[in-house]
Write a protein that holds these residues in place. Structure first.
Motif, PDB file in Angstrom:
ATOM      1  N   SER A   1      -9.335  66.784   1.572  1.00 26.69           N
ATOM      2  CA  SER A   1      -9.760  67.955   0.802  1.00 26.69           C
ATOM      3  C   SER A   1      -8.928  69.194   1.135  1.00 26.69           C
ATOM      4  N   LYS A   2      -8.308  69.205   2.308  1.00 26.49           N
ATOM      5  CA  LYS A   2      -7.438  70.315   2.713  1.00 26.49           C
ATOM      6  C   LYS A   2      -5.979  70.054   2.346  1.00 26.49           C
ATOM      7  N   GLY A   3      -5.721  68.918   1.697  1.00 22.86           N
ATOM      8  CA  GLY A   3      -4.379  68.624   1.234  1.00 22.86           C
ATOM      9  C   GLY A   3      -3.499  67.865   2.212  1.00 22.86           C
ATOM     10  N   PHE A   4      -4.075  67.319   3.280  1.00 19.25           N
ATOM     11  CA  PHE A   4      -3.297  66.568   4.269  1.00 19.25           C
ATOM     12  C   PHE A   4      -3.260  65.089   3.900  1.00 19.25           C
ATOM     13  N   SER A   5      -2.070  64.522   3.846  1.00 13.74           N
ATOM     14  CA  SER A   5      -1.960  63.088   3.593  1.00 13.74           C
ATOM     15  C   SER A   5      -2.360  62.358   4.875  1.00 13.74           C
ATOM     16  N   THR A   6      -3.306  61.451   4.748  1.00 18.20           N
ATOM     17  CA  THR A   6      -3.909  60.835   5.926  1.00 18.20           C
ATOM     18  C   THR A   6      -4.071  59.340   5.739  1.00 18.20           C
ATOM     19  N   PHE A   7      -3.649  58.587   6.753  1.00 21.88           N
ATOM     20  CA  PHE A   7      -3.822  57.139   6.763  1.00 21.88           C
ATOM     21  C   PHE A   7      -5.116  56.797   7.490  1.00 21.88           C
ATOM     22  N   CYS A   8      -5.918  55.979   6.846  1.00 22.27           N
ATOM     23  CA  CYS A   8      -7.112  55.401   7.468  1.00 22.27           C
ATOM     24  C   CYS A   8      -7.219  53.990   6.926  1.00 22.27           C
ATOM     25  N   ASP A   9      -7.329  53.014   7.805  1.00 19.53           N
ATOM     26  CA  ASP A   9      -7.242  51.614   7.380  1.00 19.53           C
ATOM     27  C   ASP A   9      -8.189  51.254   6.247  1.00 19.53           C
ATOM     28  N   ILE A  10      -9.395  51.781   6.254  1.00 23.08           N
ATOM     29  CA  ILE A  10     -10.357  51.381   5.222  1.00 23.08           C
ATOM     30  C   ILE A  10      -9.982  51.904   3.838  1.00 23.08           C
ATOM     31  N   TYR A  11      -9.087  52.895   3.794  1.00 22.40           N
ATOM     32  CA  TYR A  11      -8.636  53.437   2.515  1.00 22.40           C
ATOM     33  C   TYR A  11      -7.178  53.122   2.212  1.00 22.40           C
ATOM     34  N   SER A  12      -6.369  52.939   3.236  1.00 26.14           N
ATOM     35  CA  SER A  12      -4.920  52.939   3.059  1.00 26.14           C
ATOM     36  C   SER A  12      -4.227  51.614   3.319  1.00 26.14           C
ATOM     37  N   LEU A  13      -4.889  50.659   3.956  1.00 26.37           N
ATOM     38  CA  LEU A  13      -4.218  49.428   4.366  1.00 26.37           C
ATOM     39  C   LEU A  13      -4.200  48.430   3.228  1.00 26.37           C
ATOM     40  N   ASN A  14      -3.010  47.989   2.887  1.00 21.43           N
ATOM     41  CA  ASN A  14      -2.837  46.973   1.848  1.00 21.43           C
ATOM     42  C   ASN A  14      -2.818  45.594   2.492  1.00 21.43           C
ATOM     43  N   SER A  15      -2.961  44.574   1.688  1.00 19.85           N
ATOM     44  CA  SER A  15      -2.899  43.218   2.223  1.00 19.85           C
ATOM     45  C   SER A  15      -1.472  42.906   2.658  1.00 19.85           C
ATOM     46  N   GLY A  16      -1.340  41.915   3.489  1.00 21.16           N
ATOM     47  CA  GLY A  16      -0.025  41.529   3.985  1.00 21.16           C
ATOM     48  C   GLY A  16       0.012  41.577   5.502  1.00 21.16           C
ATOM     49  N   ARG A  17       1.219  41.676   6.047  1.00 22.30           N
ATOM     50  CA  ARG A  17       1.396  41.720   7.500  1.00 22.30           C
ATOM     51  C   ARG A  17       1.044  43.108   7.993  1.00 22.30           C
ATOM     52  N   PHE A  18      -0.217  43.293   8.366  1.00 20.97           N
ATOM     53  CA  PHE A  18      -0.666  44.644   8.705  1.00 20.97           C
ATOM     54  C   PHE A  18      -0.086  45.154  10.017  1.00 20.97           C
TER      55      PHE A  18
END
Length: 138
Positions: free
Chosen positions: A28-45
């Motif tokens: 909401s503050k405009g920061f790009s943020t990785f969090c596994d439950i939202y950002s992790l795609n399938s494959g070799r994690f």
């Protein structure tokens, strides 16, 4: 591959609500943020996570208060002043945490190398304060 400013890490599912709040707040503050439950795609994690972490500017670790009772802080000597400010904030947030900071904990004449290894071994966590100085140190 998307590059994120922040990487959120957590150890247990009992902090998931806090993780989601932090994630949503950062977005909401405009920061790009990785969090596994939202950002992790399938494959070799494993490979994907390593690359993502290496490219992030900030690493956010979410734990419950009693998961960590003691810490060792490692840093490059050139960063001492900045690290001291970080530790001051940590002590305000967690006055119950026993934090080893060499300039506060070691005394003149101490066998510093042995003391450092002893302290690292007995702490719950090691906080590594990374910087370009740390990257260049040996």
């Amino acid at each position: 591959m998307q590059i994120f400013e922040n990487f959120i890490s957590y150890r247990r599912s009992d902090v998931l609500a806090e993780v989601q709040n932090i994630y949503q707040g950062l977005l909401s503050k405009g920061f790009s943020t990785f969090c596994d439950i939202y950002s992790l795609n399938s494959g070799r994690f494993d490979d994907g996570l390593k690359d993502t972490i290496e490219k992030c500017s900030n690493y956010i670790l979410v734990l419950k208060e009693h998961d960590i009772l003691s810490a060792f802080v490692s840093y490059a000597s050139q960063d001492r002043h900045r690290v001291a400010m970080i530790i001051q904030g940590m002590k305000k947030a967690r006055p119950d945490m026993d934090i080893f900071f060499d300039v506060e904990s070691l005394r003149s004449g101490d066998d510093w190398e042995t003391a450092l290894w002893t302290e690292i071994d007995k702490r719950d966590i090691l906080f590594l304060c990374w910087s370009h100085f740390a990257k260049e140190s040996k």
